[in-house]
Design an enzyme around this catalytic site. Structure first.
Site, PDB file in Angstrom:
ATOM      1  CG  ASP A 153      -0.276  -0.056   2.547  1.00 59.20           C
ATOM      2  OD1 ASP A 153       0.978  -0.136   2.604  1.00 59.20           O
ATOM      3  OD2 ASP A 153      -0.988  -0.055   3.567  1.00 59.20           O
ATOM      4  CD  GLU A 154       5.540   1.500   3.166  1.00 56.03           C
ATOM      5  OE1 GLU A 154       6.362   2.399   2.906  1.00 56.03           O
ATOM      6  OE2 GLU A 154       5.721   0.620   4.028  1.00 56.03           O
ATOM      7  CE1 TYR A 165       9.238  -2.048  -0.337  1.00 54.37           C
ATOM      8  CE2 TYR A 165       7.924  -0.656   1.106  1.00 54.37           C
ATOM      9  CZ  TYR A 165       8.092  -1.840   0.417  1.00 54.37           C
ATOM     10  OH  TYR A 165       7.126  -2.815   0.468  1.00 54.37           O
ATOM     11  CE  LYS A 208       6.833  -4.313  -4.019  1.00 55.11           C
ATOM     12  NZ  LYS A 208       7.095  -5.699  -4.533  1.00 55.11           N
TER      13      LYS A 208
END
Length: 357
Positions: A133-134, A158, A162
């Protein structure tokens, strides 16, 4: 047979264990065994013919081609990733190498393999790309939870890496028709979680009588998902998810970080009390991380409606099981707290100015 990447990490090893326990289908488990990959997580599968472990890098195209040709999997579950935000801030290069380059190489190997399958097997093949969800960035208090169509707005190296891998996976579906299904999950917790993340760090530090660092004001909100529920969701998405679709997987358990730490402390007070006093005395607010997202929340209505999945663990039941697991597995904790782990903790926390509890 399925091929799982990153199957010795936290989510990966839980998924492999769950798959072996829940199905009769073999697994080829590819993991490079970086700092957070641990074969001890899979010790119960030693000698099990249905689990084939291969140490290797997802950027190694010849290795991928050999594994796909030799084992002929019907699906790839792509879990291999560098996943710690703080580490990505200190050293973003590794995240680009693994999460972006690695995903590209894996997608290309999968495309070549899938293209050569007979018609029936081509139609049934799946590439499950597991994400976070980030990638969506930060939510304001009271804002609606992330849906599958929420715009990407990553804050950390990060999350950006993703997000890039998600875009690659979707592009390989749209351009080449590779049968990709994507999932985006909220914060996982549970057994075998490497103790650099909030919940296991709190447990192991508390038991050692060490400071419990909480970033900033501690009011960052996370949606917590027990890893067992996540594994069950991934099996469901792999079995019934529609090609080209994305499914959000969340625990429906939003809590501020400071409250999560206090809950862990209360459970430890109950299960293994410290003669020196309540564990909450060890909490210290420390300097925040750069670009720290304030809130994550996952809208799970799509996976509930289309696939019938819902979490079975509440945060209360899941957190109790997690604390009990760490208390029962002190040997595992000692093993992962190697010199390199201690060096990392010193690097990440030594320069953070402590504040009041």
């Amino acid at each position: 047979m399925i091929l799982v990447t990153g199957g010795a990490g936290f989510i990966g090893s839980n998924f492999v264990l769950d798959w072996i326990a829940s199905t009769d289908e073999p697994v080829v488990n590819l993991d490079v065994l970086s700092y957070s990959g641990n074969l001890r997580n899979l010790a119960s599968l030693q000698g099990n013919a249905r689990h084939v472990f291969v140490r290797g890098d997802i950027r190694d195209r010849p290795l991928l081609d050999r594994l796909l040709a030799d084992h002929r999997p019907r699906a790839i579950v792509h879990l291999a990733a560098e996943s710690h935000v703080d580490r990505s801030i200190h050293g973003p290069g590794a995240f680009l190498h693994t999460n972006v380059e690695g995903s590209f190489v894996l997608l290309e190997a999968a495309r070549a393999y899938w293209s050569g399958l007979a018609a029936g097997r081509r139609e049934s093949f799946r590439f499950l790309h597991v994400s976070t969800d980030e990638v969506f960035g930060s939510l304001e208090p009271g804002a609606p939870a992330f849906t599958e169509t929420h715009a990407y707005d990553p804050s950390s190296p990060y999350a950006a890496s993703k997000a890039a891998s998600d875009h690659l996976a979707r592009a390989w579906h749209r351009t080449y028709d590779l049968p990709v299904v994507t999932s985006n999950c909220s914060n996982n917790y549970g057994p075998y979680h490497f103790p650099e993340k909030l919940i296991p760090l709190t447990i192991v530090n508390a038991l050692a009588g060490q400071t419990l660092p909480v970033y900033g004001d501690g009011l960052q909100i996370r949606d917590w998902l027990h890893v067992g529920d996540h594994c069950r969701a991934l099996r469901t998405v792999l079995e019934r998810g529609r090609v080209g679709e994305t499914y959000n997987i969340g625990g429906g358990s939003e809590f501020a970080n400071i409250d999560t730490v206090r809950r862990v402390c209360a459970l430890l007070d109950e299960l293994q009390p410290d003669p020196a006093g309540p564990y909450e005395r060890l909490i210290r607010l420390v300097a925040d991380r750069p670009g720290h997202d304030r809130r994550y929340a996952i809208d799970t209505r799509k996976i509930e409606r289309e696939l019938g999945w819902r979490p079975t663990e509440t945060f209360e039941t899941g957190l109790r099981k997690t604390v009990q697991w760490y208390l029962a597995h002190a040997g595992w904790v000692r093993e992962v707290q190697s010199g390199s782990y201690r060096d990392w903790v010193a690097q990440n926390y030594a320069t953070r100015t402590p504040g009041p509890a």
